[in-house]
Design a protein around this motif. Structure first.
Motif, short mmCIF file in Angstrom:
data_model
loop_
_atom_site.label_atom_id
_atom_site.label_comp_id
_atom_site.label_asym_id
_atom_site.label_seq_id
_atom_site.Cartn_x
_atom_site.Cartn_y
_atom_site.Cartn_z
N PHE A 21 0.95 -1.25 -0.05
CA PHE A 21 0.02 -0.08 0.10
C PHE A 21 0.62 1.29 -0.04
O PHE A 21 1.85 1.39 0.50
N VAL A 22 0.54 2.34 -0.48
CA VAL A 22 1.17 3.42 -0.81
C VAL A 22 0.34 4.89 -0.24
O VAL A 22 -0.99 4.72 -0.97
N ILE A 49 -1.08 1.59 -10.63
CA ILE A 49 -1.56 1.30 -8.98
C ILE A 49 -3.07 1.38 -9.15
O ILE A 49 -3.82 1.88 -9.94
N LEU A 50 -3.81 1.12 -7.91
CA LEU A 50 -5.10 1.10 -7.81
C LEU A 50 -5.59 2.05 -6.52
O LEU A 50 -4.83 1.95 -5.68
N ARG A 51 -6.41 2.88 -7.00
CA ARG A 51 -6.96 3.82 -5.75
C ARG A 51 -7.88 2.97 -4.90
O ARG A 51 -8.86 2.31 -5.55
N ILE A 52 -7.68 3.04 -3.79
CA ILE A 52 -8.51 2.18 -2.91
C ILE A 52 -9.51 3.09 -2.13
O ILE A 52 -10.51 2.92 -2.04
N ALA A 53 -9.03 4.29 -1.50
CA ALA A 53 -9.80 5.34 -0.97
C ALA A 53 -9.19 6.63 -1.10
O ALA A 53 -8.05 6.54 -1.72
N ASN A 54 -9.61 7.63 -0.44
CA ASN A 54 -8.97 8.77 -0.60
C ASN A 54 -7.42 8.83 -0.05
O ASN A 54 -7.40 8.69 1.19
N GLY A 55 -6.52 9.03 -1.03
CA GLY A 55 -5.10 9.24 -0.45
C GLY A 55 -4.46 7.87 -0.08
O GLY A 55 -3.50 7.76 0.39
N GLY A 69 -5.21 -12.32 -12.99
CA GLY A 69 -4.76 -10.97 -13.39
C GLY A 69 -4.39 -10.35 -12.02
O GLY A 69 -3.87 -10.59 -11.10
N VAL A 70 -5.02 -9.04 -11.92
CA VAL A 70 -4.69 -8.12 -10.70
C VAL A 70 -5.43 -8.73 -9.79
O VAL A 70 -6.43 -9.02 -9.81
N ILE A 71 -4.57 -8.78 -8.61
CA ILE A 71 -5.26 -9.63 -7.28
C ILE A 71 -5.50 -8.06 -6.36
O ILE A 71 -4.55 -7.49 -5.83
N LYS A 72 -6.86 -7.69 -5.93
CA LYS A 72 -7.08 -6.71 -5.18
C LYS A 72 -6.89 -7.18 -3.74
O LYS A 72 -7.28 -8.12 -3.26
N PRO A 73 -6.84 -6.12 -2.99
CA PRO A 73 -6.66 -6.41 -1.47
C PRO A 73 -8.25 -6.41 -0.96
O PRO A 73 -8.96 -6.13 -1.54
N SER A 74 -8.12 -7.27 0.16
CA SER A 74 -9.49 -7.48 1.01
C SER A 74 -9.52 -6.20 1.84
O SER A 74 -8.82 -5.32 2.01
N LEU A 75 -10.68 -6.12 2.50
CA LEU A 75 -10.98 -4.82 3.32
C LEU A 75 -10.00 -4.95 4.61
O LEU A 75 -9.60 -3.98 5.15
N ASP A 76 -9.82 -6.18 5.01
CA ASP A 76 -8.71 -6.38 5.98
C ASP A 76 -7.41 -6.04 5.69
O ASP A 76 -6.78 -5.42 6.88
N ASP A 77 -7.11 -6.38 4.53
CA ASP A 77 -5.67 -5.97 3.98
C ASP A 77 -5.61 -4.40 4.37
O ASP A 77 -4.57 -3.66 4.81
N VAL A 78 -6.54 -3.76 3.74
CA VAL A 78 -6.68 -2.19 3.69
C VAL A 78 -6.46 -1.81 5.16
O VAL A 78 -5.95 -0.83 5.64
#
Length: 201
Positions: A21-22, A49-55, A69-78
């Motif tokens: 995450f960045v 990169i993927l935009r997950i939320a603001n910032g 393909g692209v593996i998206k993070p889980s809510l817990d990862d975030v």
């Protein structure tokens, strides 16, 4: 200037490695807030990169074996990434812990956590979000084992009266994966009725 900012930011993210995450705020040294924000927007538009939320952005892992393909993070990862950044502790609410352990078939669209940090809601998109609820209960946040934390939180959600024998057989395999040292420490943090059940398994 903006292209230079974007190039530097892209190189920095690449060096971090995929699956990281960045956060926009961590890149303020590379230019003005507006220039950094625009650089991130362009990198997201390029699907770098993927935009997950603001910032909050994510440099995704790419599955080339199964063709996912692209593996998206889980809510817990975030949630874990935010907690790490803010240097705070978090624990999933009982209902979310049930879901994470597979003891509930309900699909969680929102993840709720208790934290010793600031209370707030993070909007993820598509109706999803993360809610952080502040708590002063230090015992709740003192588990050594994340798995034990989930077990106890899930059992508290079920409640003493609703905890049927079938739950014991479902919980036991999880308990067996907790190290003896962590179990002996963490079981003392559980409510008495939870502790008695866990010690009898």
């Amino acid at each position: 200037m903006e292209n230079s900012t974007q190039s530097i930011i892209k190189q920095t993210i690449t060096r971090k490695g995929r699956g990281k995450f960045v956060f926009l705020q961590d890149f303020s040294i590379y230019g003005s807030r507006d220039a950094v924000k625009k650089a991130f927007q362009r990198l997201a538009n390029e699907n770098f990169i993927l935009r997950i939320a603001n910032g909050i952005y994510y440099y995704p892992q790419i599955d080339k074996v199964l063709g996912i393909g692209v593996i998206k993070p889980s809510l817990d990862d975030v949630a874990q990434a935010i907690a790490k950044r803010d240097r705070v502790k978090i624990i999933p609410s009982g209902s979310y812990a049930l879901n994470m352990l597979g003891l509930s078939t309900q699909v969680a669209t929102n993840a709720v956590y208790y934290t010793n940090g600031t209370a707030r809601r993070i909007h993820i998109g598509e109706g999803k979000g993360i809610l952080f609820i502040h708590t002063n209960d230090n015992k709740m946040l003192s588990f050594k084992s994340r798995l034990m934390m989930l077990i106890v939180s899930a059992m508290r959600e079920i409640g003493e009266q609703g905890f049927a024998d079938e739950y014991k057989s479902q919980i036991k395999p999880f308990v067996e994966n907790v190290s003896k040292t962590d179990f002996e420490h963490d079981v003392t943090l559980a409510p008495v009725w939870v502790r008695n059940i866990l010690l009898a398994l």
